[in-house]
Design a protein around this motif. Structure first.
Motif, short mmCIF file in Angstrom:
data_model
loop_
_atom_site.label_atom_id
_atom_site.label_comp_id
_atom_site.label_asym_id
_atom_site.label_seq_id
_atom_site.Cartn_x
_atom_site.Cartn_y
_atom_site.Cartn_z
N GLY A 1 0.77 -1.23 0.00
CA GLY A 1 0.00 0.00 0.00
C GLY A 1 0.80 1.28 0.00
N GLU A 2 2.13 1.21 0.01
CA GLU A 2 2.93 2.43 0.07
C GLU A 2 3.02 3.12 -1.29
N ILE A 3 3.19 4.42 -1.22
CA ILE A 3 3.63 5.20 -2.38
C ILE A 3 5.01 5.73 -2.03
N PHE A 4 6.01 5.22 -2.72
CA PHE A 4 7.38 5.66 -2.47
C PHE A 4 7.67 6.90 -3.32
N VAL A 5 8.35 7.85 -2.70
CA VAL A 5 8.72 9.08 -3.38
C VAL A 5 10.24 9.16 -3.43
N LEU A 6 10.76 9.33 -4.61
CA LEU A 6 12.21 9.44 -4.76
C LEU A 6 12.66 10.87 -4.50
N LYS A 7 13.68 11.02 -3.67
CA LYS A 7 14.21 12.36 -3.38
C LYS A 7 14.97 12.85 -4.61
N MET A 8 14.48 13.92 -5.19
CA MET A 8 15.01 14.38 -6.48
C MET A 8 15.82 15.66 -6.39
N GLY A 9 16.18 16.05 -5.15
CA GLY A 9 16.99 17.26 -5.03
C GLY A 9 16.14 18.50 -5.21
N GLN A 10 16.78 19.54 -5.70
CA GLN A 10 16.09 20.82 -5.88
C GLN A 10 15.48 20.91 -7.27
N PRO A 11 14.30 21.55 -7.39
CA PRO A 11 13.72 21.73 -8.73
C PRO A 11 14.59 22.65 -9.58
N VAL A 12 14.54 22.43 -10.88
CA VAL A 12 15.38 23.16 -11.83
C VAL A 12 14.51 24.10 -12.66
N ARG A 13 14.93 25.34 -12.79
CA ARG A 13 14.23 26.28 -13.67
C ARG A 13 14.53 25.91 -15.12
N ILE A 14 13.50 25.70 -15.90
CA ILE A 14 13.68 25.25 -17.28
C ILE A 14 14.41 26.31 -18.11
N ALA A 15 14.18 27.60 -17.82
CA ALA A 15 14.89 28.66 -18.54
C ALA A 15 16.39 28.57 -18.29
N GLU A 16 16.78 28.26 -17.05
CA GLU A 16 18.21 28.11 -16.75
C GLU A 16 18.77 26.85 -17.40
N LEU A 17 17.96 25.80 -17.44
CA LEU A 17 18.38 24.57 -18.11
C LEU A 17 18.69 24.86 -19.59
N ALA A 18 17.80 25.63 -20.24
CA ALA A 18 18.03 25.96 -21.65
C ALA A 18 19.32 26.74 -21.83
N ARG A 19 19.55 27.71 -20.94
CA ARG A 19 20.78 28.51 -21.03
C ARG A 19 22.02 27.63 -20.83
N ASP A 20 21.96 26.73 -19.84
CA ASP A 20 23.10 25.83 -19.60
C ASP A 20 23.38 24.95 -20.81
N MET B 1 11.59 8.22 0.24
CA MET B 1 10.60 8.45 1.29
C MET B 1 9.37 7.61 0.98
N VAL B 2 8.50 7.46 1.98
CA VAL B 2 7.29 6.68 1.77
C VAL B 2 6.09 7.48 2.25
N LEU B 3 5.00 7.41 1.49
CA LEU B 3 3.75 8.06 1.84
C LEU B 3 2.72 6.98 2.15
N ARG B 4 2.01 7.16 3.22
CA ARG B 4 0.93 6.24 3.55
C ARG B 4 -0.38 7.01 3.49
N ALA B 5 -1.19 6.71 2.48
CA ALA B 5 -2.46 7.41 2.30
C ALA B 5 -3.55 6.70 3.09
N ASP B 6 -4.50 7.50 3.62
CA ASP B 6 -5.58 6.93 4.43
C ASP B 6 -6.73 6.42 3.58
N ARG B 7 -6.91 6.99 2.38
CA ARG B 7 -8.08 6.64 1.58
C ARG B 7 -7.75 5.58 0.55
N ALA B 8 -8.69 4.70 0.31
CA ALA B 8 -8.55 3.71 -0.75
C ALA B 8 -9.60 4.00 -1.81
N PHE B 9 -9.55 3.25 -2.90
CA PHE B 9 -10.50 3.44 -4.00
C PHE B 9 -11.78 2.67 -3.65
N VAL B 10 -12.77 3.38 -3.13
CA VAL B 10 -13.99 2.75 -2.61
C VAL B 10 -15.15 3.01 -3.56
#
Length: 629
Positions: free
Chosen positions: A514-533, A578-587
């Motif tokens: 039942g877990e939803i695992f979340v991968l730690k992805m660091g800091q978000p990247v500005r796409i405009a800066e990505l284009a310049r790089d 990381m792991v997320l544990r949600a309380d709601r299921a698909f009912v």
């Protein structure tokens, strides 16, 4: 056999003869110095008696330390240390011999100090001279090659390049390049921030600096390119890229020194610095024992096996020796590509291919019946946000119905683990793609408890995946621009394909259900800066290639999230997961889902959106700049 080959080498006998002469000269000169070049007859006879013994001991210890197995033209510092040890041991043996045979009676002690010193100098000098002559022979046949330094008289051929970093790694890289005649590079020095190194010379190359003064250094040295080593951090690489942009220099990355030393690659195997390098992602550390526990000797099914993530999952999975790998994909070319790679590049033969769609219930049932997979990685999905905004019925058919079909088959046939590859766009979705993946996550919760351990893995954009923005930007840069960015403030999370696949496999070992695992992805990247790089990394001037802002596309939002309301964040045993544990299921979802499927079958765009809103209340469809959904 090696000993016989050594004895047939004619150079060995030349070395032995030459070395014997030097060792004899060392003892003779030691006596001459002791008696101020007037050796009494008594000591001359003593010297003559000692001469063959001294030569024998030195030759014997040089042989035992392996000094006659090397090639003098490649003499290095390690060889000089060996010579020192061999001379010392030989002199100790000679002293013991004299003490045993003559009790040192009448033997001048100073001779036994001068002799090893002279023997060491002669042995080292001979080797250094041979190496010097060899290196001179590689230079152009010109009188300057003997009288002047190599980098002064060498022809100005190749790209003029500076190496970043005058540390030990930088020095070894420079030596490798200088030793390769046709490297295509002409080194003009180093750049370093360490003030203690600036102004010095390494391999006769000047050390300039600091990096902030690269503009002036580039003008002075007429450099065209900067070389960086493989060990530079992402943060340091970004500093170098900024400095290269100001100096208008191209930037290239050298292969790792370990790969050069092992012969895997040549020092000439330069490559462009990629955007992945700037991210500075650390190596993923896997719990290999835990992963092997659920993959080894198991039948593993990967849906979407020919896609970017699916194919990398296959590469990671085969490391853990599954009994059978079932490759399921709807794309003929992609499926064939991963099949050929596994077979010919990795030598893996325990696989079967299935060409078909995951929403084909009869086919999925037949595959599960025939192969009985014990672990399922469900990576098959449509992921292109604007495309699914225009064709939302495909998101329902593939991402929702296809996922449910594979989940049902997994429970029905007793698969042990089911890993759903999800997305950060499922968090408070603003587009059909994200909403459909959120429905798949909720469906997963509904199937939990049926004997199969279900879990999902949620992450952001993957560099180099199908639909990634980077290939688009590179193509636009090659054509001279403009580079199209949707919005100046849009940001995204990024990770590399291998990193994503490794963490998906790792999450599969951590799940309890039942877990939803979340991968730690660091800091978000500005796409405009990505284009310049990317413009800078392509060797272009950002002033010449325009960045054009086109407005957000259908379904896009400025920033992505990894966690939604009602989900508690917990740490796992892995530093990047990381792991997320949600309380709601698909009912009570069957009726609601039936309405959504009916709208999809009728190609009713608004009906699909309304159906998704019922199933995912946090779904908030957005409009693009043109006013359409």
């Amino acid at each position: 056999m090696k000993f016989q080959r050594l004895l047939t080498n004619k150079n060995l006998y030349l070395m032995l003869i030459g070395e014997s002469f030097f060792f004899a000269m060392a003892l003779v000169i030691a006596f001459l110095l002791r008696f101020e070049f007037d050796i009494p007859a008594e000591y001359a006879r003593q010297m003559t008696t000692l001469l063959p013994v001294a030569v024998f001991f030195k030759i014997a210890f040089f042989w035992m330390t392996g000094l006659y197995r090397g090639m003098w033209r490649y003499t290095g510092l390690a060889d000089l240390w060996k010579i020192g040890r061999a001379v010392f041991m030989a002199e100790v043996a000679l002293i013991i011999y004299v003490a045993f045979t003559a009790h040192f009676h009448g033997h001048p002690r100073s001779v036994f100090i001068l002799d090893p010193l002279l023997a060491f100098v002669f042995a080292c000098g001979a080797r250094v001279m041979i190496r010097s002559l060899y290196e001179i022979s590689l230079r152009p046949k010109d009188w300057r090659s003997v009288l002047l330094p190599a980098n002064f008289c060498a022809p100005q051929l190749g790209i003029r390049a500076l190496i970043v970093g005058a540390d030990a790694d930088g020095a070894r890289i420079a030596k490798e390049i200088l030793d390769v005649r046709d490297s295509g590079l002409h080194l003009v020095g180093f750049v370093d921030d360490d003030s203690s190194r600036i102004g010095r010379r390494i391999h006769d190359l000047p050390v300039h600096g600091p990096l902030s003064a690269l503009v002036g250094v580039a003008q002075m040295t007429r450099a065209e390119e900067i070389l960086v080593s493989a060990g530079q951090s992402g943060e340091r690489l970004r500093e170098i890229v900024d400095a290269c942009e100001a100096a208008q220099l191209r930037i290239k990355k050298l292969p790792a020194l370990a790969d050069i030393a092992s012969g895997k690659v040549s020092v000439k195997a330069l490559r462009d610095v990629r955007y992945e390098d700037l991210l500075g992602r650390e190596e993923v550390h896997l719990d290999e024992a835990g992963i092997k526990g659920y993959l080894a000797d198991k039948v593993v099914l990967v849906t979407g096996a020919g896609g970017s993530i699916g194919s990398e999952l296959c590469r990671q999975i085969i490391r853990f020796e599954p009994r059978l790998l079932v490759l399921f994909d709807a794309g003929e070319e992609n499926l064939y590509s991963i099949e050929m790679e596994l077979l010919h590049q990795h030598g893996f033969t325990r696989y079967v291919t299935v060409l078909g769609q995951v929403q084909d219930a009869a086919l999925v049932e037949a595959v599960f019946l025939a192969r009985q997979p014990q672990v399922v990685f469900h990576a098959a999905a449509y992921k292109h946000v604007p495309m699914l905004e225009c064709n939302p019925w495909q998101a329902v058919t593939n991402n929702i119905i296809g996922s449910r079909t594979v989940m049902e088959a997994s429970v029905r046939h007793g698969a042990g683990r089911f890993v759903l590859v999800s997305t950060d766009k499922a968090v408070r979705p603003t587009n059909v793609m994200g909403a459909s993946k959120r429905v798949a996550e909720l469906l997963m919760h509904g199937f939990q408890g049926g004997g199969t351990t279900f879990m999902a893995v949620r992450f952001g954009n993957v560099l180099g995946s199908s639909g990634s923005v980077i290939p688009l930007f590179r193509g636009q840069i090659e054509r001279g621009g403009p580079v199209t960015v949707t919005h100046p403030d849009v940001t995204r999370y990024f990770m590399t394909i291998p990193e994503a696949a490794q963490l998906i496999v790792q999450a599969g070992a951590l799940g309890q259900g039942g877990e939803i695992f979340v991968l730690k992805m660091g800091q978000p990247v500005r796409i405009a800066e990505l284009a310049r790089d990317l413009i800078v990394l392509s060797g272009k001037d950002p002033a010449e290639i325009r960045v054009k802002f086109t407005g957000l596309r259908p379904g896009e939002k400025l920033y992505e999230e990894l966690i939604t309301a009602g989900e508690g964040v917990l740490e796992t045993g892995h530093e990047k997961i990381m792991v997320l544990r949600a309380d709601r299921a698909f009912v009570e979802s069957d009726d609601k889902l039936a309405i959504l499927v009916e709208a999809a079958q009728c190609f009713d765009i608004e009906g699909v959106r309304q159906g998704l809103l019922v199933l995912v209340p946090e779904y908030t469809p957005v409009k693009n700049a043109a006013g359409a959904h």
